[in-house]
Design a protein around this motif. Sequence first.
Motif, PDB file in Angstrom:
ATOM      1  N   ARG A  21       0.825  -1.211   0.000  1.00  0.00           N
ATOM      2  CA  ARG A  21       0.000   0.000   0.000  1.00  0.00           C
ATOM      3  C   ARG A  21       0.862   1.265   0.000  1.00  0.00           C
ATOM      4  O   ARG A  21       0.612   2.194  -0.772  1.00  0.00           O
ATOM      5  CB  ARG A  21      -0.929  -0.021   1.229  1.00  0.00           C
ATOM      6  CG  ARG A  21      -1.898   1.104   1.315  1.00  0.00           C
ATOM      7  CD  ARG A  21      -2.937   0.918   2.420  1.00  0.00           C
ATOM      8  NE  ARG A  21      -2.412   0.389   3.677  1.00  0.00           N
ATOM      9  CZ  ARG A  21      -2.628  -0.853   4.129  1.00  0.00           C
ATOM     10  NH1 ARG A  21      -3.348  -1.696   3.432  1.00  0.00           N
ATOM     11  NH2 ARG A  21      -2.139  -1.246   5.278  1.00  0.00           N
ATOM     12  N   ILE A  22       1.898   1.298   0.824  1.00  0.00           N
ATOM     13  CA  ILE A  22       2.762   2.475   0.910  1.00  0.00           C
ATOM     14  C   ILE A  22       3.524   2.679  -0.395  1.00  0.00           C
ATOM     15  O   ILE A  22       3.609   3.800  -0.908  1.00  0.00           O
ATOM     16  CB  ILE A  22       3.725   2.348   2.114  1.00  0.00           C
ATOM     17  CG1 ILE A  22       2.924   2.394   3.424  1.00  0.00           C
ATOM     18  CG2 ILE A  22       4.784   3.439   2.089  1.00  0.00           C
ATOM     19  CD1 ILE A  22       3.681   1.879   4.636  1.00  0.00           C
ATOM     20  N   LYS A  23       4.074   1.598  -0.942  1.00  0.00           N
ATOM     21  CA  LYS A  23       4.793   1.705  -2.220  1.00  0.00           C
ATOM     22  C   LYS A  23       3.871   2.231  -3.320  1.00  0.00           C
ATOM     23  O   LYS A  23       4.257   3.090  -4.109  1.00  0.00           O
ATOM     24  CB  LYS A  23       5.369   0.348  -2.635  1.00  0.00           C
ATOM     25  CG  LYS A  23       6.640  -0.018  -1.926  1.00  0.00           C
ATOM     26  CD  LYS A  23       7.208  -1.317  -2.501  1.00  0.00           C
ATOM     27  CE  LYS A  23       8.591  -1.595  -1.971  1.00  0.00           C
ATOM     28  NZ  LYS A  23       9.194  -2.758  -2.626  1.00  0.00           N
ATOM     29  N   ARG A  24       2.640   1.732  -3.361  1.00  0.00           N
ATOM     30  CA  ARG A  24       1.686   2.161  -4.389  1.00  0.00           C
ATOM     31  C   ARG A  24       1.288   3.624  -4.187  1.00  0.00           C
ATOM     32  O   ARG A  24       1.328   4.419  -5.121  1.00  0.00           O
ATOM     33  CB  ARG A  24       0.446   1.273  -4.345  1.00  0.00           C
ATOM     34  CG  ARG A  24      -0.599   1.640  -5.410  1.00  0.00           C
ATOM     35  CD  ARG A  24      -1.902   0.878  -5.242  1.00  0.00           C
ATOM     36  NE  ARG A  24      -2.551   1.275  -4.003  1.00  0.00           N
ATOM     37  CZ  ARG A  24      -2.978   0.436  -3.064  1.00  0.00           C
ATOM     38  NH1 ARG A  24      -2.838  -0.867  -3.215  1.00  0.00           N
ATOM     39  NH2 ARG A  24      -3.562   0.879  -1.975  1.00  0.00           N
ATOM     40  N   ASN A  25       0.942   3.988  -2.958  1.00  0.00           N
ATOM     41  CA  ASN A  25       0.472   5.349  -2.691  1.00  0.00           C
ATOM     42  C   ASN A  25       1.531   6.416  -2.945  1.00  0.00           C
ATOM     43  O   ASN A  25       1.216   7.523  -3.354  1.00  0.00           O
ATOM     44  CB  ASN A  25      -0.011   5.479  -1.242  1.00  0.00           C
ATOM     45  CG  ASN A  25      -1.300   4.735  -0.991  1.00  0.00           C
ATOM     46  OD1 ASN A  25      -1.941   4.239  -1.903  1.00  0.00           O
ATOM     47  ND2 ASN A  25      -1.672   4.641   0.271  1.00  0.00           N
ATOM     48  N   LEU A  26       2.787   6.071  -2.685  1.00  0.00           N
ATOM     49  CA  LEU A  26       3.868   7.054  -2.825  1.00  0.00           C
ATOM     50  C   LEU A  26       4.713   6.825  -4.071  1.00  0.00           C
ATOM     51  O   LEU A  26       5.680   7.555  -4.289  1.00  0.00           O
ATOM     52  CB  LEU A  26       4.766   7.028  -1.579  1.00  0.00           C
ATOM     53  CG  LEU A  26       4.080   7.367  -0.261  1.00  0.00           C
ATOM     54  CD1 LEU A  26       5.072   7.270   0.879  1.00  0.00           C
ATOM     55  CD2 LEU A  26       3.450   8.749  -0.315  1.00  0.00           C
ATOM     56  N   ALA A  27       4.378   5.811  -4.853  1.00  0.00           N
ATOM     57  CA  ALA A  27       5.156   5.448  -6.048  1.00  0.00           C
ATOM     58  C   ALA A  27       6.631   5.265  -5.676  1.00  0.00           C
ATOM     59  O   ALA A  27       7.529   5.765  -6.340  1.00  0.00           O
ATOM     60  CB  ALA A  27       4.990   6.493  -7.149  1.00  0.00           C
ATOM     61  N   LEU A  28       6.853   4.521  -4.586  1.00  0.00           N
ATOM     62  CA  LEU A  28       8.206   4.292  -4.088  1.00  0.00           C
ATOM     63  C   LEU A  28       8.852   3.109  -4.793  1.00  0.00           C
ATOM     64  O   LEU A  28       8.197   2.113  -5.079  1.00  0.00           O
ATOM     65  CB  LEU A  28       8.189   3.986  -2.588  1.00  0.00           C
ATOM     66  CG  LEU A  28       7.940   5.111  -1.624  1.00  0.00           C
ATOM     67  CD1 LEU A  28       7.989   4.586  -0.197  1.00  0.00           C
ATOM     68  CD2 LEU A  28       8.941   6.224  -1.802  1.00  0.00           C
ATOM     69  N   ASP A  29      10.144   3.233  -5.014  1.00  0.00           N
ATOM     70  CA  ASP A  29      10.936   2.127  -5.550  1.00  0.00           C
ATOM     71  C   ASP A  29      12.124   1.932  -4.609  1.00  0.00           C
ATOM     72  O   ASP A  29      13.270   2.155  -4.982  1.00  0.00           O
ATOM     73  CB  ASP A  29      11.400   2.432  -6.976  1.00  0.00           C
ATOM     74  CG  ASP A  29      12.096   1.243  -7.609  1.00  0.00           C
ATOM     75  OD1 ASP A  29      11.819   0.101  -7.196  1.00  0.00           O
ATOM     76  OD2 ASP A  29      12.934   1.461  -8.508  1.00  0.00           O
ATOM     77  N   VAL A  30      11.805   1.569  -3.361  1.00  0.00           N
ATOM     78  CA  VAL A  30      12.843   1.326  -2.363  1.00  0.00           C
ATOM     79  C   VAL A  30      12.689  -0.092  -1.837  1.00  0.00           C
ATOM     80  O   VAL A  30      11.593  -0.652  -1.831  1.00  0.00           O
ATOM     81  CB  VAL A  30      12.787   2.330  -1.182  1.00  0.00           C
ATOM     82  CG1 VAL A  30      13.041   3.743  -1.654  1.00  0.00           C
ATOM     83  CG2 VAL A  30      11.467   2.252  -0.457  1.00  0.00           C
ATOM     84  N   GLU A  31      13.782  -0.674  -1.426  1.00  0.00           N
ATOM     85  CA  GLU A  31      13.769  -2.045  -0.920  1.00  0.00           C
ATOM     86  C   GLU A  31      13.153  -2.124   0.479  1.00  0.00           C
ATOM     87  O   GLU A  31      12.308  -2.961   0.753  1.00  0.00           O
ATOM     88  CB  GLU A  31      15.209  -2.584  -0.903  1.00  0.00           C
ATOM     89  CG  GLU A  31      15.299  -4.072  -0.777  1.00  0.00           C
ATOM     90  CD  GLU A  31      14.743  -4.822  -1.992  1.00  0.00           C
ATOM     91  OE1 GLU A  31      14.200  -5.921  -1.774  1.00  0.00           O
ATOM     92  OE2 GLU A  31      14.826  -4.324  -3.112  1.00  0.00           O
TER      93      GLU A  31
END
Length: 80
Positions: A21-31
């Motif tokens: 959810r966090i990766k999707r909401n913030l468009a994050l590409d972190v491990e």
Amino acid sequence: MMNDLLLNLDKVHTTDLGIVRIKRNLALDVEDVVAWCQQKIKNAEHFSKKGKNWYVNVDNIEITVNAHSFTIITAHRIKI
């Protein structure tokens, strides 16, 4: 000002679905999403506690953390 969330920053965590959810909401590409959020929380200047949650505002992002379990519930961009 130190608050309960900052004093327990090492306990901050999230679920597998929380990571997605966090990766999707913030468009994050972190491990390591939790480490990323912990760093943002550490650098934040605005904290508010409403009911059972902490709301952390930093860099136009709001991170919601459960005040009892220190679970990151979600994070999203603040619309300006």
